[in-house]
Structures are given as C-alpha cells and as structure tokens.
Design a protein around this motif. Structure first.
Motif, PDB file in Angstrom:
ATOM      1  N   ASP A   1     -11.785   4.149   6.820  1.00 24.86           N
ATOM      2  CA  ASP A   1     -11.367   4.331   5.439  1.00 24.86           C
ATOM      3  C   ASP A   1     -11.152   3.005   4.733  1.00 24.86           C
ATOM      4  O   ASP A   1     -11.337   2.908   3.523  1.00 24.86           O
ATOM      5  CB  ASP A   1     -10.073   5.155   5.397  1.00 24.86           C
ATOM      6  N   GLN A   2     -10.763   1.977   5.479  1.00 17.55           N
ATOM      7  CA  GLN A   2     -10.437   0.703   4.856  1.00 17.55           C
ATOM      8  C   GLN A   2     -10.672  -0.455   5.821  1.00 17.55           C
ATOM      9  O   GLN A   2     -10.650  -0.284   7.048  1.00 17.55           O
ATOM     10  CB  GLN A   2      -8.976   0.680   4.405  1.00 17.55           C
TER      11      GLN A   2
ATOM     12  N   SER B   1     -12.089  -0.434   0.409  1.00 20.20           N
ATOM     13  CA  SER B   1     -12.002   0.998   0.654  1.00 20.20           C
ATOM     14  C   SER B   1     -13.398   1.586   0.810  1.00 20.20           C
ATOM     15  O   SER B   1     -14.375   1.078   0.240  1.00 20.20           O
ATOM     16  CB  SER B   1     -11.272   1.701  -0.495  1.00 20.20           C
ATOM     17  N   ARG B   2     -13.456   2.654   1.547  1.00 17.62           N
ATOM     18  CA  ARG B   2     -14.730   3.292   1.881  1.00 17.62           C
ATOM     19  C   ARG B   2     -15.440   3.833   0.636  1.00 17.62           C
ATOM     20  O   ARG B   2     -14.829   4.423  -0.251  1.00 17.62           O
ATOM     21  CB  ARG B   2     -14.437   4.421   2.866  1.00 17.62           C
TER      22      ARG B   2
ATOM     23  N   ARG C   1      -8.529  -6.172   0.410  1.00 18.38           N
ATOM     24  CA  ARG C   1      -8.636  -4.841   0.999  1.00 18.38           C
ATOM     25  C   ARG C   1      -9.848  -4.120   0.428  1.00 18.38           C
ATOM     26  O   ARG C   1     -10.040  -4.065  -0.792  1.00 18.38           O
ATOM     27  CB  ARG C   1      -7.377  -4.007   0.739  1.00 18.38           C
TER      28      ARG C   1
ATOM     29  N   CYS D   1       0.801  -1.212   0.000  1.00 16.38           N
ATOM     30  CA  CYS D   1       0.000   0.000   0.000  1.00 16.38           C
ATOM     31  C   CYS D   1       0.838   1.268   0.000  1.00 16.38           C
ATOM     32  O   CYS D   1       0.322   2.367  -0.155  1.00 16.38           O
ATOM     33  CB  CYS D   1      -0.988   0.004   1.181  1.00 16.38           C
TER      34      CYS D   1
ATOM     35  N   GLY E   1      -8.478   2.314   9.632  1.00 12.71           N
ATOM     36  CA  GLY E   1      -9.104   1.046   9.317  1.00 12.71           C
ATOM     37  C   GLY E   1      -8.794  -0.032  10.330  1.00 12.71           C
ATOM     38  O   GLY E   1      -8.279   0.246  11.414  1.00 12.71           O
TER      39      GLY E   1
ATOM     40  N   GLU F   1     -10.856  -2.975  -3.270  1.00 11.85           N
ATOM     41  CA  GLU F   1      -9.740  -2.146  -3.722  1.00 11.85           C
ATOM     42  C   GLU F   1      -8.562  -2.989  -4.191  1.00 11.85           C
ATOM     43  O   GLU F   1      -7.910  -2.668  -5.183  1.00 11.85           O
ATOM     44  CB  GLU F   1      -9.284  -1.229  -2.581  1.00 11.85           C
TER      45      GLU F   1
ATOM     46  N   PHE G   1     -18.542  -0.264   1.365  1.00  7.49           N
ATOM     47  CA  PHE G   1     -17.147  -0.414   0.944  1.00  7.49           C
ATOM     48  C   PHE G   1     -17.094  -1.044  -0.447  1.00  7.49           C
ATOM     49  O   PHE G   1     -18.030  -1.733  -0.858  1.00  7.49           O
ATOM     50  CB  PHE G   1     -16.372  -1.312   1.920  1.00  7.49           C
TER      51      PHE G   1
END
Length: 540
Positions: free
Chosen positions: A243-244, A230-231, A228, A11, A33, A219, A216
C-alpha cells in the motif's frame, strides 16, 4: 525523533492509513508497506531535471513509466508504454505504437479524465528540447542528462500521428537512441495535468507534485525527513501488493545501519563495505549484490593551468594506488578500473594501455613539468555513499596521501553532494571525486555524458575536456550499422582517453542492498533503477 517516528505520528491524521503505530507493535503496518533507507534528499521529483540521486535512481521507477525499458540481462530495449516500434531505412524516423487504456495516477491534486496517449509523449519530450515550450524554462530550465547527449540537436521533431502513434524524427542516425528512451530520465508526464497547471498559473507544481503512470504516486514529502508513496490502484501492469513505501532520508552513514538493525528500516541501499560483516551476522536480513555498470573516477579540470599540462595529469594517475583503494574502501568487493567502461560492457578494451601505479614515474613527470615541490590542488568530494564508491571520504583521504607522497598537496573540500552541473562548484575545484551509474547498456552512455564537448555545457563533463578526435569517434560510432566497426571506434576513443588522461578511472563497484528477510520480490538492476511494484511481505 527519527524520520520514521515522525512519519508514524503524521500519518495518524490520514484516513487512508489504519493503525499507524510502531511496526514492531502493529504487524498490519508491516503488511501494508516498507521503509527504505540510504538515499539523499531530492531537490525535485522530476528526473528530467537531475543527473542522478534519489529522484533518478529510485523514485522515477515508482512514479513514472517510460516508452521502453531495459532487459536486465541482455541490456536491450523492451516494450513498456510503447508496445512496438519501427525504424526507417535511413535511421532517421522512429515510429512507436503505444499501449492503450493506461491510466494516469489519481491524486489529491489531479484526477485524469482520459488515458495515456501520444500527446503525453510529445509533451514530455518537447518540454526538454524546445526552448519555446511553455514548460521548458520551468524549474530552472536545465535538463543536464539530455543536454549532455545533445538531445535538442538530435531530435528534429516529435509529433502525434494518432492517439496511439507517435513519431520521432532525428537529425542523424543514432544507435543509442532506443536505449536512451529506456533511461530513468526519459519519463512520460501527463499533458492534461500540465495544461491544468498552466491555466492555474502553477506550472512548477508539475515537478513538485508529479503525476505519472507508475505503480506508486507521491503522497507526502517532508524535506530532509521522509518521502511517502501510496499505491496506484489503476496501475496498468497490476496493482502493487504494498500500500505504501516510505523513503527515510533523515540520516546517512552508520545512522542508516542503526535504523536497519533496530527495524526502523526494512531496506538499506548501498551499505558501506565495512558494514557488510555486521549485516551478514544478523539472520533477520538478506544481503544481495549486483555487478553494476558503474565507475568511480577522478575528474581533472583541464582548464586549470597546472592540469592543462598532460604530464601533470599522467603523474597524478601514476601516483594513485588503486589496489590500496580496493582493499581499504571496497574491502575486496570492487574491481580496478582501467577505463570508464566496466569489464561487462561489450565495448570494453581488454588491451587498454591505461597508466599503472608508478610513484617514481609520477615524480619524474612532475619534475619535468616544473611542479616537483610546489603543486597545490583542491578536491571536491561528495560524502554520500554510492554503488560505485561506498566511502568517498576514505577514498579521498587515500588519494590525498598518495599525492602527498609525490609532493602534491591536496585540500579536500567535502560536500553532502557535489552538483556536477553547477559551474560555481566546478570553477572552484581542481579535482572532483565522482562516478557514474550507467542508464543503459550502450557504451555511448558512459563516454558521451561524461566527456563529450556538449557535456561541458551540461555540467556533467567535470574535466571540461573537449577533444575533436574523440568527438568524431563518438559520432562515427553512433552512425555506423556495422557492429565490428562501431567496436573499433570505441576502442580508438578509449585509446585517446588513455593518452590524454582527462579523468582517472578508479574502480567499478558492486551494488549491495540489504532487506528484511520478510520482504520478497525486491529487484536489482545493473543500471540502478528498479520498480517496487512486485514487492510483498511474507513473515513465514
């Protein structure tokens, strides 16, 4: 290198994340997250294509919404993407008024140009029920949960009335229809996205890079490593605080506990019962429990010559010591199963005539059937702990010992996960140790997917048992408008299961979940699905 460490390294290159370092060193990651451990590797991100596992149990509630949702207390359908509905007097027509202004997720692979509407509902269900639909055969063309319910035979048509209204026409009344629309499988996809993929010649991408209206979106995915999310900033019920969310899918068993205790994971789903004392002793974690609508059971392949004999099936039932299972596997947290239906079901028969533990009776029945010394069986066993069975391997070994005590030799064939709708697996096994987590509170959700004649073709009926009297009772129960009559039909259906023994109910488990004390807003559901849209972190 752990999955979480690899995720942090990966990331760094993503501009959307800031400060991707070890969460113990950088507190900003802990605010952005959390990491979720204890799930299997997904084979698809479309829950329509599966019958359980990470995709249906957890991911679906993050990525997708459904027309309806289930109240966790009353188990009754509540509005979601559909804000209201009406039912015709004959019970054959359901008309849904839809929410307006709901945005689909914007991702690297899709930017929507319009909000959710009735076309998306029609697309999502016609893909499943219409053999001629351009997406029906994509990703294998199998929809096991829907096939087990004979959805294609139930729904005659789904049509757009106007952008905010959709109508389902049924071939017969079905009391479980609304509850089934609230399950994790009945998700709504974007038709606009599907049309773009079809024109681009990439229709299978809809199941690999999905788009929904949930809190979500997918991602990043590394098979056998991590997923993963993401929001979704435009989520219609309010943007999620986190956020994650990272699903660490790289290890099982005690490996996940080690990750929890070393703070590589924030949440551990379905810990093994023997791990609970260790978890309870650590003040950094909170242990929560939910009485589940679930059951662990042993399916007996009734098409195998030996198991076609009802005396042999009854003998196996008599030979299994459920009390021993509860103490050695569930550590006192489960309850003995006398039916597929759990005691909290409104249709549970408290006067069940299910067979009790009786090794002497088992020996007698085996002798009568001519198998007192020479019966050899195979048993397929999934290794993944589930809410209904915290330690399948240990359960299998105890059953193996019980059957050995009455002269039945059992060979255990362990698998990471038993695919219940794989005919190759089923045709090479006599017994399958499995279970079920209800998708809704209706008793039909246990009995039809697991034991109906349609469920044989779908692969969920691992016993391959088809009984017309049982089938007729399910049909009568689905059609009647009288609750007391419906209850009587389900009691009679359970009586047939007690007499015929196509499956052996073992236990009802308690679903445990562990999370770091700083996480708030985590929800649990008796049906296994739960959204992370309300989860936040508070270090105070």
């Amino acid at each position: 290198m752990s999955a979480y460490t690899r995720f942090l390294l990966a990331c760094i290159s993503l501009a959307s994340l800031v400060g991707c370092t070890d969460p113990q060193l950088d507190s900003s990651i802990r605010r952005q997250g959390f990491v979720y451990c204890g799930q299997d590797t997904p084979t698809t991100f479309n829950p329509q294509l599966v019958e359980g596992g990470l995709t249906a149990d957890t991911l679906a509630a993050q990525v997708f919404d459904r027309l309806l949702m289930l109240d966790p207390v009353s188990h009754q359908p509540q509005p979601s993407l559909a804000k209201s509905w009406t039912v015709s007097g004959d019970g054959l027509s359901y008309t849904f008024k839809l929410q307006t202004g709901i945005e689909f997720q914007t991702t690297d692979w899709f930017t929507p140009t319009r909000p959710f509407n009735a076309q998306d509902v029609v697309f999502s269900f016609k893909r499943v029920i219409d053999d001629n639909h351009p997406f029906h055969a994509i990703s294998g063309g199998r929809y096991p949960w829907f096939e087990s319910q004979n959805f294609a035979g139930l729904i005659e048509d789904v049509r757009v009335i106007d952008p905010e209204t959709v109508e389902f026409t049924l071939s017969r009344p079905d009391n479980a229809f609304l509850a089934n629309l609230a399950t994790a499988y009945a998700v709504i996809h974007s038709q606009e996205y599907a049309d773009i993929l079809l024109r681009a010649g990439k229709p299978d991408q809809i199941d690999k890079l999905p788009v929904g209206t949930g809190p979500f979106h997918i991602e990043q995915y590394q098979p056998n490593d991590f997923v993963r999310l993401s929001r979704h900033w435009g989520y219609w019920q309010g943007t999620a605080p986190m956020d994650q969310v990272v699903f660490d899918i790289s290890s099982r068993g005690t490996g996940t506990l080690a990750k929890l205790l070393s703070h590589e994971c924030d949440v551990l789903s379905s810990p093994v019962a023997s791990q609970l004392p260790v978890i309870n002793e650590d003040e950094n974690f909170n242990l929560t429990a939910q009485t589940g609508m679930n059951v662990a059971y042993l399916a007996l392949d009734t098409k195998q010559p030996e198991l076609a004999d009802i005396r042999v099936r009854k003998a196996i039932n008599h030979a299994i010591n459920r009390d021993n299972l509860l103490s050695s596997v569930y550590y006192g947290t489960g309850t003995q199963a006398r039916s597929l239906l759990p005691p909290m079901s409104w249709a549970y028969n408290h006067n069940s005539q299910a067979l009790d533990y009786d090794p002497a009776k088992a020996l007698q029945l085996l002798k009568e059937a001519g198998f007192d010394k020479n019966l050899h069986l195979t048993m397929w066993v999934p290794l993944e702990p589930r809410p209904y069975n915290p330690s399948p391997r240990k359960t299998a070994e105890l059953i193996q010992a019980d059957l050995n005590a009455v002269g039945v030799q059992v060979t255990i064939i362990a698998q990471d996960n038993v695919n219940r709708f794989s005919k190759i697996d089923q045709d090479n096994s006599d017994l399958i140790l499995t279970g079920w987590v209800a998708d809704n509170g209706d008793p039909d959700n246990f009995l039809r997917p697991l034991l109906s004649c349609d469920a044989i073709g779908a692969g969920l009926n691992a016993s391959k048992w088809c009984d017309l009297d049982f089938e007729n009772l399910l049909e009568l129960a689905s059609r009647t408008t009288q609750l007391d009559q419906r209850l009587n039909y389900y009691f009679l259906a359970q009586d047939i299961l007690d007499q015929q023994v196509p499956i052996i109910p073992l236990a009802h488990g308690v679903h445990f979940q562990v999370h770091h004390r700083s996480l708030r807003g985590l929800q649990m559901s008796p049906f296994g699905t739960r959204s992370f849209s309300t989860v936040y972190r508070n270090e105070n």
